[in-house]
Design an enzyme around this catalytic site. Structure first.
Site, short mmCIF file in Angstrom:
data_model
loop_
_atom_site.label_atom_id
_atom_site.label_comp_id
_atom_site.label_asym_id
_atom_site.label_seq_id
_atom_site.Cartn_x
_atom_site.Cartn_y
_atom_site.Cartn_z
N ASP A 205 0.71 -1.24 0.00
CA ASP A 205 0.06 -0.17 0.08
C ASP A 205 0.84 1.23 -0.02
O ASP A 205 0.65 2.21 0.69
CB ASP A 205 -1.10 -0.15 1.21
CG ASP A 205 -2.01 0.96 1.20
OD1 ASP A 205 -2.34 1.36 0.12
OD2 ASP A 205 -2.42 1.62 2.54
N ASN A 210 2.06 6.92 2.96
CA ASN A 210 2.75 6.04 3.84
C ASN A 210 4.25 6.34 3.58
O ASN A 210 5.15 5.31 3.87
CB ASN A 210 2.39 4.71 3.50
CG ASN A 210 1.26 4.11 3.91
OD1 ASN A 210 0.62 4.70 5.15
ND2 ASN A 210 0.55 3.05 3.45
N ASP A 222 3.66 1.87 8.06
CA ASP A 222 2.57 1.08 7.87
C ASP A 222 2.53 0.14 6.85
O ASP A 222 2.11 0.23 5.78
CB ASP A 222 1.38 2.30 7.34
CG ASP A 222 -0.04 1.47 7.60
OD1 ASP A 222 -0.08 0.27 8.19
OD2 ASP A 222 -1.01 2.07 7.26
#
Length: 330
Positions: A205, A210, A222
């Site tokens: 992701d 992030n 994350d």
């Protein structure tokens, strides 16, 4: 998730959060700030005479303990290779996943920073080098308890769930079904064009939110969505705009990436398919979490004809993008 677990997670109180953290030996100073996370519950917590911590309370039943520990282990592997990632803190016995009543949580040091400047070729090249180093570690072994990014998991199961869950207005269900099935056929054709590309452990992701940039450069946060998939999954979210603009950004990213790792250009066939699968999966994610009171508050128009009309329009635009020639890397 049982009703009791769901209720406990949704009603997680400040006292429960602070008590859990203090039980791990961190005396809290009372400062508690909820951060922007819906899947898990994430808080910034002040510590007496110490650095501020980030506490992540995991949603029940989303990941098994083994899957969470695989994520933590991957983070530690990256850290040992001096790849800038925010890894979970461990106690004196080496544990990184903690328990307090029905809750599972992890603690992280707080790291600040800003989003990358995607207009800056030097930052994109540096980002490409960072992702390649992550992938070199990711390719050294496979996840055993975490999932693979597939058409079935992100696409087929997503659209089927949405039709079954009843969030799409009746008059839009047939247009949505027809479009989703057509998109999945296009996506499968693109995956076939790409061929048998290598699957490796990914961040999964890796979008600008992030990736935090500070005076020492970028660092990754994350890894909650870490999974097995093609390398391009950790690169395409930094590409946007028209074809000329996206091609220039791609060239900058891969200029850095290929300094540390080979890149298979056949994976470029997967950029728009992966973007489309993410859109389908995102809508299904909201639907799957609808019983959590945080979701109706955050997405009040979900279920309205307006929301689904716009979603269908966006997917139609993706259908056109899937028919366009793939980006070329020289």
């Amino acid at each position: 998730m049982s009703e009791e677990e769901a209720a406990a997670f949704c009603m997680l109180s400040p006292d429960q959060i602070l008590n859990a953290i203090e039980a791990q030996g961190y005396p809290c100073d009372g400062h508690l700030l909820a951060l922007n996370s819906y899947e898990n519950r994430v808080y910034q917590v002040g510590i007496e005479d110490g650095e501020t911590l980030i506490a992540k309370f995991y949603r029940p039943e989303r990941w098994s303990d083994k899957a969470i520990l695989e994520e933590h282990g991957f983070s530690d592997e990256l850290d040992r290779q001096e790849i800038p990632v925010v890894s979970p803190l461990r106690d004196h016995s080496g544990c990184s996943l903690f328990y307090q009543g029905p809750f599972r949580f992890a603690l992280y040091p707080r790291r600040g920073g800003r989003a990358p400047d995607l207009e800056d070729p030097e930052q994109l090249e540096q980002l490409g080098r960072l992702v390649a180093r992550i992938h070199n570690v990711g390719a050294s072994q496979a996840f055993l308890s975490r999932p693979r990014l597939t058409i079935e998991s992100f696409g087929i199961k997503s659209y089927q769930y949405l039709l079954e869950a009843g969030h799409i207005p009746p008059e839009l269900q047939t247009p949505y079904r027809t479009l989703a099935e057509s998109l999945l056929e296009q996506i499968q054709i693109s995956f076939d064009r790409a061929g048998d590309v290598t699957r490796l452990r990914l961040h999964g992701d890796l979008h600008p939110g992030n990736l935090l940039w500070n005076d020492t450069g970028p660092h990754i946060v994350d890894l909650d969505d870490a999974r097995m998939g093609p390398a391009i999954q950790d690169l395409w979210m930094f590409l946007s705009g028209d074809r000329l603009y996206a091609s220039a950004r791609l060239a900058d990213l891969l200029e850095g990436y290929t300094q540390f790792r080979d890149f298979n250009p056949r994976e470029l066939h997967l950029i728009e398919p992966l973007r489309t699968l993410r859109m389908m999966h995102y809508a299904a994610w909201i639907a799957r979490r609808w019983k959590d009171p945080a979701f109706p508050r955050a997405f009040p128009h979900f279920g309205s004809a307006n929301f689904w009309g716009e979603h269908i329009l966006t997917l139609r635009e993706q259908a056109a993008a899937l028919d366009e020639p793939t980006l070329v890397w020289d």
